[in-house]
Enzyme design. Structure first.
Site: not given
Ligand code: BG6
Length: 492
Positions: A27, A29-31, A34, A160, A247, A252
């Protein structure tokens, strides 16, 4: 600090330098690659935390050459390139690869052999999770996952979300287990790489003063907030299917909650820490649906890639309880949302009020509770709100907040991804998620996800962009005669 302690600290603090390794980023080349992975590797390189003979290979379907890939990467570094940017690029190559194409994996095997056998190989899968089994099967078929004494360790990093629900997470786990041992699987939760999240552990277990008050007899409640200003950006395809609970809460927020409430592990090692986390997560009482709030920001359904009738939540708040001796009866309030007024991640430990007011004319209920604030971002530090006398002849009381900024402690912090990429090179899984923790996290939230999915009649509350979130989230606490410690709306 005594001399002995100082010398000991010096030894403990020294950054461990990883041995040479071969890193393959799928992956590429993905965001994510990068924006985060390559800059993090370059940052490690600049700090001498990537061995000079380590090699990095980017793989993706895009037909880059190594040269054009390096040019593509150059954009992700602030211009001008860091002084040693060139050195980093010289050790970075690219191979176009079809994720399900056996020939391409044979070529990759040849390339890795040319890079020198015997050193660890890390495969980083910055890919949608439906591709994990495909890639792992192909890697295994090409013999790339087999660990031999002469071939070095083989580790695979997974981003994730790990599954979409308990069944898909279990199926994914079973598919990976056909070819990988748990010691080879590195499931990322980038919040664990954040310095301030790791500091929760240090605060609790490297200091003595907190332990006697870290329990239900002293703590009134706990609040965890993750407020974001960003919306779904370019990720509507993923987010509209997932929603905020999957998400942010399933990973988190639960990780932060575990760190703040778990028991002290017998040692700071991967399994000892993760054993305590799993005990904690399993002791969370099933969440009452009436103790939850979901909401969506105004304008969400007009975002590109979002279904016009989408009921996906972009905000969630809930109350939960931990059924163990330490936390019996202490409510934990969690809230997270997108497009709020400010960006803030914070954990607040709210202590019980004093039992009786000795101040004539000031009732006990008017005395504000002490609050310990653990600031994760954008401020990184710790705060303590206390009652204090305001200057002047009268006995006027007011809240006083002592703030400490962790950056003042010196040292240059590593980005979360850099930290995790370093640990992966070192073979340290402490900050990665074990499979039983993932399974328990899904078990906890799935009943709520099912309940929300089944309830298609109740309108989803809305909240204005740049606001504090929906009023329902305030009612959740007001019912208990409490309030959120912070307003998340844009400050006036
Ligand atoms: C990612 C989520 O895991 O964590 C995103 O998929 C979220 O939706 C991001 O914006 C937040 O991370 P951070 O480090 O910017 O608080």
């Amino acid at each position: 600090m005594g001399q002995r302690s100082f010398e000991w600290q010096e030894r403990f603090c020294r950054e461990q330098r990883p041995e040479p390794c071969r890193i393959v980023i799928f992956g590429a080349s993905g965001d994510l690659a990068k924006r985060k992975l390559f800059p993090s590797l370059a940052a490690l390189d600049a700090r001498g935390l990537l061995a000079p003979t380590s090699r990095i290979t980017g793989c993706a379907r895009h037909p880059y050459t190594t040269d054009s890939f390096r040019r593509h990467l150059a954009d992700c570094f602030p211009a001008p390139l860091p002084a040693d940017g060139d050195i980093f690029f010289r050790r970075t190559g690219y191979m176009p690869l079809g994720y399900d194409c056996p020939d391409d994996y044979r070529q990759l095997a040849g390339e890795l052999q040319r890079q020198g056998d015997g050193t660890p190989v890390i495969f980083y899968l910055a890919l949608p999770s439906h591709l994990y089994p495909v890639v792992v099967n192909r890697l295994a078929a090409a013999g790339l996952l087999t660990e031999t004494p002469s071939g070095g360790p083989r580790r695979v990093v997974f981003e994730k979300p790990f599954g979409h629900d308990p069944a898909s997470a279990a199926a994914l786990d079973a598919a990976l287990r056909q070819h990988l041992g748990e010691h080879q699987i590195y499931r990322i939760d980038h919040y664990l790489g954040k310095e301030t999240v790791q500091n929760i552990f240090l605060l609790r277990f490297a200091n003595r003063i907190f332990e006697p008050i870290w329990n239900a007899s002293q703590v009134d409640s706990i609040q965890i907030t993750v407020a974001e200003q960003l919306g779904v950006e370019q990720r509507a395809g993923y987010f509209d299917q997932a929603g905020l609970l999957r998400d942010m809460f399933q990973n988190h927020m639960l990780e932060m909650l575990s760190l703040v409430t778990m028991e002290c592990p017998y040692t700071f090692s991967a399994d000892a820490v993760r054993d305590e986390k799993i005990k904690l997560i399993r002791s969370i009482r099933p969440i009452a649906f009436t103790d939850t709030v979901r909401a969506q920001y105004d304008g969400y359904t007009s975002e590109p890639g979002v279904a016009p009738d989408s009921r996906t939540e972009t905000y969630a708040a809930l109350k939960l309880y931990i059924d163990n001796w330490r936390w019996q009866g202490v409510p934990v309030y969690l809230r997270a949302g997108k497009k709020l007024g400010i960006r803030r991640t914070e954990l607040d430990i709210i202590f019980k009020p004093v039992p009786h007011s000795v101040f004539p004319g000031i009732p006990q209920t008017a005395l504000q509770p002490d609050i310990l604030h653990l600031h994760v971002q954008p401020e990184e530090g710790i705060g303590l709100t206390l009652q204090a006398k305001k200057a002047g002849p009268k006995l006027c009381m007011g809240a006083l907040t002592l703030n400490y900024d962790y950056r003042e402690s010196g040292g240059e912090s590593l980005d979360a991804y850099a930290r995790l990429l370093l640990d992966c090179q070192l073979g340290d899984q402490t900050l990665f998620i074990r499979s039983d923790v993932i399974a328990a996290a899904w078990q906890l939230y799935q009943p709520l996800l099912d309940h929300w999915a089944a309830d298609t009649a109740t309108p989803i509350p809305r909240y204005p962009q740049r606001s504090d979130g929906p009023p329902e989230a305030h009612q959740l606490l007001a019912r208990d005669d409490r309030e959120w410690t912070d307003d998340l709306a844009v400050p006036l």
